[in-house]
Design a protein around this motif. Sequence first.
Motif, PDB file in Angstrom:
ATOM      1  N   UNK A 196       0.934  -1.260  -0.088  1.00  0.00           N
ATOM      2  CA  UNK A 196      -0.211  -0.127  -0.119  1.00  0.00           C
ATOM      3  C   UNK A 196       0.512   1.446   0.085  1.00  0.00           C
ATOM      4  N   UNK A 197       2.049   1.073   0.640  1.00  0.00           N
ATOM      5  CA  UNK A 197       2.766   2.348   0.740  1.00  0.00           C
ATOM      6  C   UNK A 197       3.486   3.022  -0.798  1.00  0.00           C
ATOM      7  N   UNK A 198       3.464   2.238  -1.831  1.00  0.00           N
ATOM      8  CA  UNK A 198       3.420   3.077  -2.792  1.00  0.00           C
ATOM      9  C   UNK A 198       2.371   3.393  -3.317  1.00  0.00           C
ATOM     10  N   UNK A 199       1.520   3.293  -3.077  1.00  0.00           N
ATOM     11  CA  UNK A 199      -0.346   3.323  -3.656  1.00  0.00           C
ATOM     12  C   UNK A 199      -0.495   4.976  -2.915  1.00  0.00           C
ATOM     13  N   UNK A 200      -0.609   4.514  -1.679  1.00  0.00           N
ATOM     14  CA  UNK A 200      -0.545   5.926  -0.732  1.00  0.00           C
ATOM     15  C   UNK A 200       0.156   6.712  -1.038  1.00  0.00           C
ATOM     16  N   UNK A 201       1.545   7.151  -1.804  1.00  0.00           N
ATOM     17  CA  UNK A 201       2.564   7.747  -1.561  1.00  0.00           C
ATOM     18  C   UNK A 201       1.637   8.750  -2.942  1.00  0.00           C
ATOM     19  N   UNK A 202       1.278   7.592  -4.056  1.00  0.00           N
ATOM     20  CA  UNK A 202       1.048   8.627  -5.400  1.00  0.00           C
ATOM     21  C   UNK A 202      -0.050   9.429  -5.129  1.00  0.00           C
TER      22      UNK A 202
ATOM     23  N   UNK B 248      -1.774   6.764   6.486  1.00  0.00           N
ATOM     24  CA  UNK B 248      -2.732   6.196   5.287  1.00  0.00           C
ATOM     25  C   UNK B 248      -2.323   4.579   5.405  1.00  0.00           C
ATOM     26  N   UNK B 249      -1.324   4.395   4.897  1.00  0.00           N
ATOM     27  CA  UNK B 249      -0.881   3.253   4.806  1.00  0.00           C
ATOM     28  C   UNK B 249      -1.122   2.533   5.752  1.00  0.00           C
ATOM     29  N   UNK B 250      -0.532   2.984   7.741  1.00  0.00           N
ATOM     30  CA  UNK B 250      -0.086   1.897   8.400  1.00  0.00           C
ATOM     31  C   UNK B 250      -1.594   2.261   8.793  1.00  0.00           C
ATOM     32  N   UNK B 251      -3.037   2.788   8.908  1.00  0.00           N
ATOM     33  CA  UNK B 251      -3.599   2.529   9.024  1.00  0.00           C
ATOM     34  C   UNK B 251      -4.365   1.937   8.264  1.00  0.00           C
ATOM     35  N   UNK B 252      -4.975   2.044   7.541  1.00  0.00           N
ATOM     36  CA  UNK B 252      -6.193   0.941   6.144  1.00  0.00           C
ATOM     37  C   UNK B 252      -4.773  -0.593   6.801  1.00  0.00           C
ATOM     38  N   UNK B 253      -3.229  -0.770   5.917  1.00  0.00           N
ATOM     39  CA  UNK B 253      -3.047  -1.795   5.493  1.00  0.00           C
ATOM     40  C   UNK B 253      -2.849  -2.201   7.595  1.00  0.00           C
ATOM     41  N   UNK B 254      -2.814  -1.525   8.756  1.00  0.00           N
ATOM     42  CA  UNK B 254      -2.044  -2.289   9.789  1.00  0.00           C
ATOM     43  C   UNK B 254      -4.261  -3.145  10.011  1.00  0.00           C
ATOM     44  N   UNK B 255      -4.785  -2.459   9.799  1.00  0.00           N
ATOM     45  CA  UNK B 255      -6.306  -2.242  10.321  1.00  0.00           C
ATOM     46  C   UNK B 255      -6.758  -3.532   9.704  1.00  0.00           C
TER      47      UNK B 255
END
Lengths: 230, 123
Positions: free
Chosen positions: A194-200, A209-216
């Motif tokens: 997810x990191x690159x997706x949210x970065x773009x 967002x990466x942490x909240x969405x990916x972690x959840x």
Amino acid sequence: MARGARAAVSIPAFILTAAFVGYAGLARETGLTLAETLAMTGLIWALPSIVVLTGALSSGMGLIPAGIAVALASVRLMPMTMALMPIVKVPGKTRTWQLLIASHFVAVTAWVFAMKNLPDMTREGRLPFFIGFGGAVTAFVFCMTGLAYLLVERLPDMVAGALVLLTPVYFLCSLWGAARVNADKVAMAAGLALGPVFFVYLPGLDLLWTGLVGGTLAYLGTRILRRGLF
Amino acid sequence: MTDAGLGDTWWWPFVMILVAGWLATDVWRWLGVFAGGRLREDGELLIWVRCVATALVAGVISKLILFPQGILAETPLALRLAAAGVGFSAFLLFKQRVIVGVLAAEAFLLAGWLGLTALQGGL
């Protein structure tokens, strides 16, 4: 605490030094003085925030916008510190001010190292170890940043490039090593994807967002596997 | 900007570093101490917080490999991904020793980089 300081002679210290040596070159090119560079290294102690503030100083940005930009780059430190607290704390004994001092050393490198190594130690030994480790690494990197500012004119291209790759590969290996339950490993895979997706698509707050969405997602997915749907 | 005249004094950068740097960064660590103080070590909430922190750090990793800063950005993406993959595989193969993974990735990157440079030089 001395044991923590001795453990600081290690791969993470070497990798951080490499990263800050690279930064010293950037700071000098930007026109920061040696004192400014060192003040940022010691006081902020989180490279992404330091790079953001360097940009703000060189462009003459005001205090408030610069503060907001740096704060956005540092939000990630909060969940990291939260996850570390139950590990370093001795319930009923550890004082809050001790934890506040220790928290200054929370940065990605020291955090990954602590999550991997502290659980193997006795509970009483963990906080002194972490402070000793963090203090020693900070002091060493502080000195090396100053030396690099004064001595290193420009690194050869390939050396500079190789130094930049050190950090992600080190994180990749030790974050996997620090995983204690399946949820940690799934969270890691989700974050990588997810990191690159949210970065773009959402630059600026992308890591949060990466942490909240990916972690959840990782938490819910593995929880259903552990306990069923309800 | 109201700060325009202040930018020239010697102490203004240090005010910036203290307030916009130190305070803006450490406030999150302090909040983490207070919010994390109530977490139980075996609690479900802590598992979730660990997941969020882990996914966030993993996001840092893939950003550093996919969108690197400086000179590394000039290497092909495939070479960086392959180097990271080789490093991680070596780490898993050799009893999860971090140093093995880091050295393998660096060796692969440098070998690939030198090879590409030699190829371009030969054309």
